[in-house]
Design a protein around this motif. Structure first.
Motif, PDB file in Angstrom:
ATOM      1  N   LYS A  35       0.811  -1.213   0.000  1.00 44.78           N
ATOM      2  CA  LYS A  35       0.000   0.000   0.000  1.00 44.78           C
ATOM      3  C   LYS A  35       0.849   1.269   0.000  1.00 44.78           C
ATOM      4  O   LYS A  35       0.314   2.378  -0.098  1.00 44.78           O
ATOM      5  CB  LYS A  35      -0.957   0.023   1.192  1.00 44.78           C
ATOM      6  N   ASP A  36       2.175   1.108   0.076  1.00 45.32           N
ATOM      7  CA  ASP A  36       3.070   2.250  -0.058  1.00 45.32           C
ATOM      8  C   ASP A  36       4.439   1.754  -0.517  1.00 45.32           C
ATOM      9  O   ASP A  36       4.676   0.541  -0.627  1.00 45.32           O
ATOM     10  CB  ASP A  36       3.175   3.049   1.251  1.00 45.32           C
ATOM     11  N   MET A  37       5.327   2.690  -0.779  1.00 46.03           N
ATOM     12  CA  MET A  37       6.628   2.333  -1.338  1.00 46.03           C
ATOM     13  C   MET A  37       7.469   1.537  -0.354  1.00 46.03           C
ATOM     14  O   MET A  37       8.198   0.625  -0.746  1.00 46.03           O
ATOM     15  CB  MET A  37       7.364   3.610  -1.762  1.00 46.03           C
ATOM     16  N   THR A  38       7.353   1.847   0.923  1.00 49.07           N
ATOM     17  CA  THR A  38       8.123   1.113   1.931  1.00 49.07           C
ATOM     18  C   THR A  38       7.744  -0.366   1.923  1.00 49.07           C
ATOM     19  O   THR A  38       8.615  -1.247   1.952  1.00 49.07           O
ATOM     20  CB  THR A  38       7.886   1.710   3.329  1.00 49.07           C
ATOM     21  N   GLU A  39       6.448  -0.649   1.889  1.00 48.43           N
ATOM     22  CA  GLU A  39       5.992  -2.039   1.841  1.00 48.43           C
ATOM     23  C   GLU A  39       6.434  -2.716   0.552  1.00 48.43           C
ATOM     24  O   GLU A  39       6.805  -3.893   0.558  1.00 48.43           O
ATOM     25  CB  GLU A  39       4.472  -2.107   1.960  1.00 48.43           C
ATOM     26  N   LEU A  40       6.402  -1.983  -0.557  1.00 51.64           N
ATOM     27  CA  LEU A  40       6.775  -2.576  -1.848  1.00 51.64           C
ATOM     28  C   LEU A  40       8.250  -2.968  -1.865  1.00 51.64           C
ATOM     29  O   LEU A  40       8.602  -4.076  -2.295  1.00 51.64           O
ATOM     30  CB  LEU A  40       6.468  -1.597  -2.972  1.00 51.64           C
ATOM     31  N   ILE A  41       9.120  -2.090  -1.390  1.00 50.44           N
ATOM     32  CA  ILE A  41      10.549  -2.391  -1.369  1.00 50.44           C
ATOM     33  C   ILE A  41      10.833  -3.564  -0.443  1.00 50.44           C
ATOM     34  O   ILE A  41      11.623  -4.465  -0.770  1.00 50.44           O
ATOM     35  CB  ILE A  41      11.359  -1.148  -0.942  1.00 50.44           C
ATOM     36  N   LEU A  44       9.873  -6.730  -2.188  1.00 48.32           N
ATOM     37  CA  LEU A  44      10.810  -7.121  -3.244  1.00 48.32           C
ATOM     38  C   LEU A  44      12.146  -7.610  -2.684  1.00 48.32           C
ATOM     39  O   LEU A  44      12.899  -8.271  -3.395  1.00 48.32           O
ATOM     40  CB  LEU A  44      11.037  -5.948  -4.206  1.00 48.32           C
ATOM     41  N   ASP A  45      12.432  -7.283  -1.445  1.00 49.79           N
ATOM     42  CA  ASP A  45      13.617  -7.849  -0.804  1.00 49.79           C
ATOM     43  C   ASP A  45      13.435  -9.336  -0.525  1.00 49.79           C
ATOM     44  O   ASP A  45      14.409 -10.083  -0.403  1.00 49.79           O
ATOM     45  CB  ASP A  45      13.894  -7.129   0.527  1.00 49.79           C
ATOM     46  N   ALA A  46      12.156  -9.739  -0.451  1.00 45.07           N
ATOM     47  CA  ALA A  46      11.860 -11.131  -0.081  1.00 45.07           C
ATOM     48  C   ALA A  46      11.458 -12.004  -1.256  1.00 45.07           C
ATOM     49  O   ALA A  46      11.688 -13.215  -1.235  1.00 45.07           O
ATOM     50  CB  ALA A  46      10.748 -11.158   0.977  1.00 45.07           C
ATOM     51  N   VAL A  47      10.838 -11.415  -2.281  1.00 45.32           N
ATOM     52  CA  VAL A  47      10.315 -12.203  -3.396  1.00 45.32           C
ATOM     53  C   VAL A  47      10.683 -11.548  -4.723  1.00 45.32           C
ATOM     54  O   VAL A  47      11.052 -10.377  -4.776  1.00 45.32           O
ATOM     55  CB  VAL A  47       8.775 -12.353  -3.318  1.00 45.32           C
ATOM     56  N   SER A  48      10.562 -12.331  -5.789  1.00 53.52           N
ATOM     57  CA  SER A  48      10.834 -11.831  -7.138  1.00 53.52           C
ATOM     58  C   SER A  48       9.618 -12.116  -8.014  1.00 53.52           C
ATOM     59  O   SER A  48       9.574 -13.135  -8.717  1.00 53.52           O
ATOM     60  CB  SER A  48      12.082 -12.500  -7.719  1.00 53.52           C
ATOM     61  N   PRO A  49       8.628 -11.237  -7.991  1.00 53.25           N
ATOM     62  CA  PRO A  49       7.398 -11.479  -8.755  1.00 53.25           C
ATOM     63  C   PRO A  49       7.625 -11.300 -10.248  1.00 53.25           C
ATOM     64  O   PRO A  49       8.603 -10.680 -10.682  1.00 53.25           O
ATOM     65  CB  PRO A  49       6.448 -10.404  -8.221  1.00 53.25           C
ATOM     66  N   GLU A  50       6.704 -11.862 -11.025  1.00 52.94           N
ATOM     67  CA  GLU A  50       6.783 -11.667 -12.473  1.00 52.94           C
ATOM     68  C   GLU A  50       6.348 -10.258 -12.865  1.00 52.94           C
ATOM     69  O   GLU A  50       6.901  -9.666 -13.797  1.00 52.94           O
ATOM     70  CB  GLU A  50       5.899 -12.685 -13.208  1.00 52.94           C
ATOM     71  N   VAL A  51       5.353  -9.729 -12.158  1.00 54.32           N
ATOM     72  CA  VAL A  51       4.777  -8.436 -12.532  1.00 54.32           C
ATOM     73  C   VAL A  51       4.453  -7.615 -11.292  1.00 54.32           C
ATOM     74  O   VAL A  51       3.979  -8.150 -10.286  1.00 54.32           O
ATOM     75  CB  VAL A  51       3.480  -8.599 -13.355  1.00 54.32           C
TER      76      VAL A  51
END
Length: 214
Positions: A35-41, A44-51
């Protein structure tokens, strides 16, 4: 192969709606949220999504540099911008910044599926309307138009987006890693180019010309 899709949007209704569309289309897909950039980063430190389906008004990430930041962290992850901002003004700017596609939020479910499918296949997505517009411009049949926001540079556009969220010059300078005097100059240029005198007038003009109204 099931997709892992991250929906990065601060509106719960949007996240739920997109989850429903994706799961109905691809039931085995994995869906994550930010829901914000902090959560997104952190995600992404934990997973590598396709999209990543990215709202460009995501708190903490509403500037062109966010796409480059995401691509640096996960180079093989596709970024589909899903925005309420007018594609005529913003689509190419975000594609140039590294996004794999741009879709306005006023589209229907079929538009979203096509956009997601296109970027998953490794291709760039622009709407048919935007592709036709670019072709006509290439052929010299249309001009950019009278939208005053088109006169703003990319950096001025970033500063403008942050100003209309209520952020001050110091906050913007910190977020964009600029000097406060530089942001002040951008602000003055924005006001001059758009013919506004204060924040209320700026918000009104951006709402009139940038935000898609259905």
């Amino acid at each position: 192969m099931p997709l892992h899709v991250v929906i990065a949007d601060d509106h719960g209704a949007i996240r739920v709606g997109l989850k429903y569309i994706i799961r109905e289309w691809m039931p085995e897909s994995r869906i994550s949220y930010a829901k914000d950039m902090t959560e997104l980063i952190a995600l992404l430190d934990a997973v590598s999504p396709e999209v990543i389906v990215l709202d460009i008004n995501l708190p903490g990430g509403n500037n062109f540099q966010v796409v480059k930041q995401l691509k640096k962290k996960r180079p093989h992850t596709r970024v589909l911008v899903f925005s309420a901002y007018n594609e005529m003004l913003y689509a190419l700017r975000y594609i140039d910044a590294g996004a794999d596609g741009y879709l306005q939020k006023d589209g229907d479910e079929d538009d979203f599926r096509e956009a997601l499918n296109t970027v998953c296949r490794g291709r760039k997505y622009l709407s048919p309307k935007m592709r036709d517009y670019l072709l006509e411009r290439r052929l010299g049949n249309v001009e950019l138009g009278e939208n005053p926001l088109a006169a703003l540079s990319d950096r001025e556009t970033e500063v403008c987006q942050l100003l209309v969220t209520g952020k001050g010059v110091s906050e913007i300078a910190n977020e964009l890693n600029l000097h406060t005097s530089t942001v002040g100059t951008y602000k003055s240029n924005i006001y001059a180019k758009l013919g506004v005198q204060n924040l209320s007038e700026l918000i009104a003009k951006v709402t009139m010309y940038a935000v898609v109204r259905t």
